[in-house]
Scaffold this motif. Sequence first.
Motif, PDB file in Angstrom:
ATOM      1  N   GLU A 171       0.822  -0.768   0.390  1.00 46.42           N
ATOM      2  CA  GLU A 171      -0.248   0.074   0.187  1.00 46.42           C
ATOM      3  C   GLU A 171       1.038   1.319  -0.266  1.00 46.42           C
ATOM      4  O   GLU A 171       2.147   1.471   0.754  1.00 46.42           O
ATOM      5  CB  GLU A 171      -0.982   0.244   1.228  1.00 46.42           C
ATOM      6  CG  GLU A 171      -1.559  -0.944   1.338  1.00 46.42           C
ATOM      7  CD  GLU A 171      -2.648  -0.813   0.309  1.00 46.42           C
ATOM      8  OE1 GLU A 171      -3.194   0.313  -0.088  1.00 46.42           O
ATOM      9  OE2 GLU A 171      -4.082  -1.119  -0.208  1.00 46.42           O
ATOM     10  N   ARG A 172       0.405   2.215  -0.914  1.00 51.16           N
ATOM     11  CA  ARG A 172       1.523   3.630  -0.995  1.00 51.16           C
ATOM     12  C   ARG A 172       0.700   4.843  -0.279  1.00 51.16           C
ATOM     13  O   ARG A 172      -0.919   4.922  -0.640  1.00 51.16           O
ATOM     14  CB  ARG A 172       1.951   3.410  -2.050  1.00 51.16           C
ATOM     15  CG  ARG A 172       3.199   2.670  -2.419  1.00 51.16           C
ATOM     16  CD  ARG A 172       3.501   2.630  -4.063  1.00 51.16           C
ATOM     17  NE  ARG A 172       3.704   1.755  -4.328  1.00 51.16           N
ATOM     18  CZ  ARG A 172       5.420   1.823  -5.212  1.00 51.16           C
ATOM     19  NH1 ARG A 172       5.086   3.530  -4.999  1.00 51.16           N
ATOM     20  NH2 ARG A 172       6.133   1.055  -5.492  1.00 51.16           N
ATOM     21  N   THR A 173       1.456   5.379  -0.058  1.00 50.73           N
ATOM     22  CA  THR A 173       0.387   7.438   0.428  1.00 50.73           C
ATOM     23  C   THR A 173       1.985   8.031   0.260  1.00 50.73           C
ATOM     24  O   THR A 173       3.305   7.427   0.037  1.00 50.73           O
ATOM     25  CB  THR A 173      -0.006   6.682   1.838  1.00 50.73           C
ATOM     26  OG1 THR A 173      -0.381   8.473   1.989  1.00 50.73           O
ATOM     27  CG2 THR A 173       1.181   6.855   2.981  1.00 50.73           C
ATOM     28  N   SER A 174       1.764   9.002  -0.040  1.00 48.64           N
ATOM     29  CA  SER A 174       2.633  10.183   0.019  1.00 48.64           C
ATOM     30  C   SER A 174       2.376  11.452   0.087  1.00 48.64           C
ATOM     31  O   SER A 174       1.691  11.507   0.220  1.00 48.64           O
ATOM     32  CB  SER A 174       3.105  10.562  -1.904  1.00 48.64           C
ATOM     33  OG  SER A 174       2.265  10.493  -2.231  1.00 48.64           O
ATOM     34  N   GLU A 183       7.156   9.427   0.635  1.00 46.87           N
ATOM     35  CA  GLU A 183       6.334   8.438  -0.027  1.00 46.87           C
ATOM     36  C   GLU A 183       6.614   6.939   1.073  1.00 46.87           C
ATOM     37  O   GLU A 183       7.831   6.732   1.041  1.00 46.87           O
ATOM     38  CB  GLU A 183       6.726   7.846  -1.705  1.00 46.87           C
ATOM     39  CG  GLU A 183       5.961   6.648  -2.024  1.00 46.87           C
ATOM     40  CD  GLU A 183       5.624   6.732  -3.480  1.00 46.87           C
ATOM     41  OE1 GLU A 183       4.510   5.973  -4.309  1.00 46.87           O
ATOM     42  OE2 GLU A 183       6.670   6.491  -4.143  1.00 46.87           O
ATOM     43  N   CYS A 185       5.761   3.131   1.584  1.00 45.81           N
ATOM     44  CA  CYS A 185       5.533   1.823   1.300  1.00 45.81           C
ATOM     45  C   CYS A 185       5.229   1.047   2.391  1.00 45.81           C
ATOM     46  O   CYS A 185       6.450   1.138   2.749  1.00 45.81           O
ATOM     47  CB  CYS A 185       6.250   1.693  -0.479  1.00 45.81           C
ATOM     48  SG  CYS A 185       6.053   2.660  -1.436  1.00 45.81           S
TER      49      CYS A 185
END
Length: 211
Positions: A171-174, A183, A185
Motif C-alpha cells: 500500500e502506498r501513500t505520499s 512516499e 510503502c
Amino acid sequence: IEAALSPELDLRVSTRATLVGGNLRERAIGMELSRQMKVSRLLLDGQPVEYLQNEPLDSSGLRRRGNDWLLVVLDQPLEPGSRHPIEFHYEGQVVSEAAPGIYWVGARGNWFPSRGGPFTSFDLLFRYPKRLELVATGTQLESVVEGEERITRWKPDGPIRVAGFNLGEYERTSVKVGDYTIEVCANKRLEPALQPPPPPTLPLPEQSVFP
C-alpha cells in the motif's frame, strides 16, 4: 546493475563498473559480496579474469558472516590511474519470503560487489514478477510490463555509498513537504512475528449447584 528476480526468488545479477588502478600496483583486489550470491563469470577489459570466492558455509556460518570475500586475480598490476571496465555475473537467493506477499532482502550481506563503500553513481535496472511492486534507491525513471515481468529503472540524483531495494505487495501513500515528496510503502499484511498476540482467555467463574 541489472538484476532479474524469478518467481522462485532466484536473483540473477550483472554489475558493470570501472576499476581504477591505484598506486600500490596490486595483483589481487579484494571485494565483498553476500554469501548467498555466487559468481559465475568475471570480465576485465572484456576478457575473462581469475577470481576466488569463499567456499559455502553451513547455515550457522551464514548467520555469523553475511559477506564472502571475492578476490579478483590480475595477470598484471594495473597502471596507476588507468581505468578498466569490470563486469561481474552472479546469482543466488538473497530475497526471502517472510510470509505470503511479504519479502525482505538479506540485511547482513552486499547484494552487489563492494570495496569499502566508496561514493558511486548507480544506475539500477530490475526485472521481477509483475504482481509485485519494487522500491529502490533513487528516482524511478522507467516502468514497463513485458509479459509476466515488470521492468523498472532507478537512478539516484548523485553519487552515494550504498544502493538497495525491496519488494512486496504494497500500500502506498505520499505527502509533499516544501520541495520534498515523502512516499511510504507498507505491506498489506503483517508477517507472523509482528502479529498482535490473541487476547488472553479468562476462565469462567465456577457456578454454584443447588439441589
